[in-house]
Enzyme design. Structure first.
Site, PDB file in Angstrom:
ATOM      1  N   HIS A 115      -2.027   3.600  -3.945  1.00  0.00           N
ATOM      2  CA  HIS A 115      -1.665   3.959  -2.572  1.00  0.00           C
ATOM      3  C   HIS A 115      -0.770   2.933  -1.908  1.00  0.00           C
ATOM      4  O   HIS A 115      -0.023   3.266  -0.999  1.00  0.00           O
ATOM      5  CB  HIS A 115      -2.926   4.158  -1.725  1.00  0.00           C
ATOM      6  N   GLY A 116      -0.861   1.682  -2.322  1.00  0.00           N
ATOM      7  CA  GLY A 116       0.001   0.701  -1.694  1.00  0.00           C
ATOM      8  C   GLY A 116      -0.329  -0.703  -2.128  1.00  0.00           C
ATOM      9  O   GLY A 116      -1.419  -0.981  -2.630  1.00  0.00           O
TER      10      GLY A 116
END
Lengths: 478, 307
Positions: A326-327
């Site tokens: 996701h990041g």
């Protein structure tokens, strides 16, 4: 070009018209049109990264062919690893380079060595995590002999770049999407109406639920030091609704749009907040990513075959990698790890596949036990979302610290009654449609036309009423 | 397919009809942009000797009535330098008697862009009323789509049912809305505005792009003025201490540096930094970074006396 903009509506109308009225005579023309439209759609975000997308597409197309035609295992492995390394290399540079540079520098700093990391001022190409995973699944499936390599470059490119799924999924599989691209598609009235319904419901989720919740979630998270525990808890609930409305709304619009072109995409959400345990939640949340990690990471790592401890290890790995996907931030990693910890007791007690069917199937109300299970599961999920939303770990821990204080029992200082009303109506409609693909798939079909039209006009009205220009989708940053 | 298109059209027809009606109603509500445009397209434009451009800092902070010559304020809320250039370029040849142009170089001026961020909905006003070719999306061509229906219905109700005027502009283009009687908490608003105006890493591509475009627009105005022998006065408007304390020193010094550089390179250009001018006290402000009518009088008199 956002899905919730008039630009996209105009774009969709033009492509739809050309697709069914001009290019309908040949499959090749239809696919070529979809490819041109998809590249135009992507170029509207940032035309410079179109070259990266085309390069990535060509790389996987080429390595896929090489793997398929290679006679030796060594050659097949070489082309597979070339594809994996280059794909993950791009992802690593664009998405994770700064994170690793800064993290290593901090780690060495902790040991007394001063390092000044050289960070890169680069923009993350939109959709890179999604199309990289498309490509990877394709070459791995060829390597595993699950599919044949696609010879037609246009067909393969449409599989990677089909505009409804290009920037935020669902993450498709070649085994599911490619056969549809290779087949002649005929206009189907019921499919098209179904697609429009799903687009409308997606817009409602995004514009009415997510964007309204975002206003309060942002206000509370951005000024968390000024609010009591009860308000912070409410802020986390708003974020839980925001991210669900935002991402599942996006997925609904993507699925509905694809259906207008006669293409079925993978389902991405199945009413996850009506789950009775975390295992069920993860079978219902971002399904295309969860199953991707299951098939291409969990199972190759040994899955559940190597005994209990290997199962635990592999579960932790996929949750943490999923968080990291996701990041590039420790908050996402902790979010993933926290979900793994939630999952662990179910795994050890062999209860992780207990709730496979929809809750209260065929009934109007859940049992009291089911209701409590859903509330507890939702509560745990909300706690994990705090890490997902927080600016950093310190922010997340101070946020949690305040929630678990006496302030939790105070009256929240933020009480948007209209939003509570909207959320209640939303939950009610979702509950009524929980056994369908999306909430309003069958809703109103047996009603008198007046009430049915009134219902749909009400949804349209509410979308226009709350519509605000340029509200981006959260998952575009991933 | 026929059946699908027919049913879809029937469903959409009432929506389009109502949308059209609302669009017509919204476009017929008077607005500040039209007031300014009408003045700039009237015969009075040829008499303008002092022309004021810029964002809300000069819209509310510079009142043309305190200038000894004929002055007009063409500034507006969030009007970035590229829009200043568009406005100036459109009307400069009609301002036959123009002597001086005032342009604020605020903390955000070189890094802000109207088309980006929360105020992007205002782009439609330049497209619909000034008729600039500035649209970034189809939405910019419609009143109805630039705001949500809630706001639009309130605007329609306020004007057509309650007969309230939405205008906040004086005859000479000054913003009358920021009255000292309604002043806000200067400390809170100052801090919030400074944080909102701070761009963080100025070397990010989007900040470099905004900076380049804004500096280019500023230089264009100065160049045209130089040709016509018009004086350009760049000024950094005053701001309350709470705003100043929360500014990023790099962003501020780069902004000030460019203003000084342009002033040094052009004989027709002067730069005046009034950011922390002691003349301005708390009572002169409406909020942390905007002057009230009292402060506007002070600033206007200072600017009008620039030699």
């Amino acid at each position: 070009m956002l899905f919730n903009s008039l630009d996209f509506a105009a774009f969709l109308l033009i492509v739809f018209t050309l697709y069914w009225f001009v290019a309908n005579k040949s499959l090749g023309m239809q696919n070529f049109l979809l490819l041109v439209a998809s590249y135009y759609f992507y170029a509207c975000w940032d035309w410079r990264f179109l070259f990266l997308l085309i390069f990535s597409t060509f790389l996987d197309y080429f390595t896929g062919l090489r793997i398929f035609h290679s006679n030796t295992k060594t050659a097949r492995q070489f082309w597979l690893w070339l594809s994996i390394i280059v794909n993950l290399g791009f992802l690593g540079v664009f998405k994770y380079y700064n994170f690793f540079a800064v993290s290593f520098s901090e780690m060495f700093g902790y040991w007394g060595f001063k390092i000044h990391p050289r960070t890169l001022d680069i923009i993350l190409p939109v959709g890179i995590s999604f199309y990289t995973f498309h490509g990877l699944s394709y070459v791995i499936d060829i390597y595993k002999n699950r599919i044949k390599a696609e010879r037609n470059f246009v067909d393969y490119s449409v599989f990677v770049s089909f505009f409804p799924l290009l920037v935020a999924g669902p993450i498709e599989r070649a085994t599911h999407l490619l056969p549809q691209i290779q087949q002649r598609r005929q206009f189907d009235y019921n499919k098209a109406v179904d697609g429009l319904r799903q687009i409308l419901w997606g817009l409602f989720k995004k514009v009415v639920i997510a964007d309204n919740c975002a206003e309060y979630a942002n206000m509370i998270f951005n000024n968390s030091e000024s609010y009591s525990g009860s308000t912070l808890a409410l802020g986390a609930v708003f974020f839980a609704f925001q991210i669900y409305g935002d991402f599942s709304g996006y997925s609904d619009i993507a699925l509905g749009t694809a259906r207008l072109f006669g293409i079925e995409l993978l389902r991405n959400f199945a009413f996850p907040y009506f789950s009775r345990d975390i295992a069920e939640f993860w079978r219902r949340w971002h399904i295309s990513l969860s199953t991707w990690f299951r098939d291409y990471l969990y199972i190759p790592l040994g899955g559940s075959k190597g005994g209990r401890w290997m199962q635990v290890r592999n579960t932790f790995i996929i949750f943490i990698v999923s968080g990291f996907w996701h990041g590039a931030n420790w908050t996402f990693i902790v979010w993933g790890a926290l979900n793994a910890i939630y999952f662990l007791p179910l795994l050890l007690a062999k209860r992780n596949r207990k709730n496979l069917e929809t809750v209260a199937q065929g009934k109007i109300f859940p049992t009291f036990r089911e209701l409590i299970q859903m509330i507890i599961t939702f509560g745990f999920t909300v706690l994990a979302w705090i890490f997902f939303r927080a600016n950093n770990l310190s922010h997340a821990f101070s946020y949690l610290h305040e929630i678990f204080s006496a302030g939790f029992f105070s009256i929240p200082s933020v009480m948007p009654l209209y939003l509570f009303g909207l959320m209640a109506v939303f939950l009610l409609i979702e509950w009524m449609g929980r056994e369908k693909q999306y909430a309003i798939q069958e809703l109103g079909k047996k009603w008198k036309p007046f009430f049915r039209y009134a219902f749909f006009y009400l949804i349209v009205f509410s979308v226009f009423f709350f519509y605000a220009d340029k509200q981006e989708f959260i998952y575009f940053q991933f | 397919m026929k059946n699908f298109l027919l049913k879809l059209s029937l469903f959409l027809l009432p929506i389009l009809g109502v949308s059209l009606l609302l669009e017509v109603l919204l476009r017929n509500i008077p607005n500040d942009y039209l007031v300014k445009k009408h003045f700039l397209e009237s015969d009075d434009v040829s008499k303008i000797q002092t022309f004021i451009l810029g964002n809300s800092h000069s819209y509310y902070g510079v009142n043309p009535e305190y200038f000894s010559d004929s002055a007009f304020n063409a500034a507006y809320i969030s009007q970035s330098l590229s829009y200043d250039w568009k406005v100036f370029n459109r009307y400069q040849d009609k301002m036959l008697d123009l002597k001086r142009v005032f342009i604020p170089v605020s903390y955000l001026s070189l890094y802000g862009a109207l088309e980006k961020g929360k105020e992007a909905w205002r782009v439609k006003n330049y497209v619909l009323y000034y008729k600039f070719n500035a649209a970034n999306s189809i939405n910019d061509h419609f009143e109805l789509l630039s705001n949500n229906l809630d706001i639009n219905l309130k605007r329609i109700g306020s004007y057509y049912l309650k007969h309230k005027t939405p205008l906040t502009t004086s005859r000479y283009g000054w913003g009358t809305d920021y009255n000292s009687q309604k002043a806000k908490n200067l400390y809170e608003t100052g801090k919030t505005a400074a944080i909102r105006h701070t761009r963080g890493n100025l070397d990010l591509p989007e900040n470099i792009l905004s900076f380049t475009e804004n500096v280019s627009a500023l230089k264009n105005i100065v160049a045209v003025c130089k040709k016509r022998n018009i004086e350009v006065i760049l000024f950094t408007p005053p701001a309350f201490v709470a705003y100043r304390q929360h500014l990023d020193s790099v962003q501020m010094s780069r902004t000030e540096g460019i203003a000084r550089q342009i002033a040094a390179e052009n004989t027709n250009c002067k730069y005046l930094n009034l950011l922390d001018a002691p003349t301005f006290i708390a009572g002169d402000y409406y909020d942390g970074d905007h002057l009230s009518e009292i402060g506007a009088k002070k600033l206007s008199l200072i600017l009008s006396s620039v030699k």
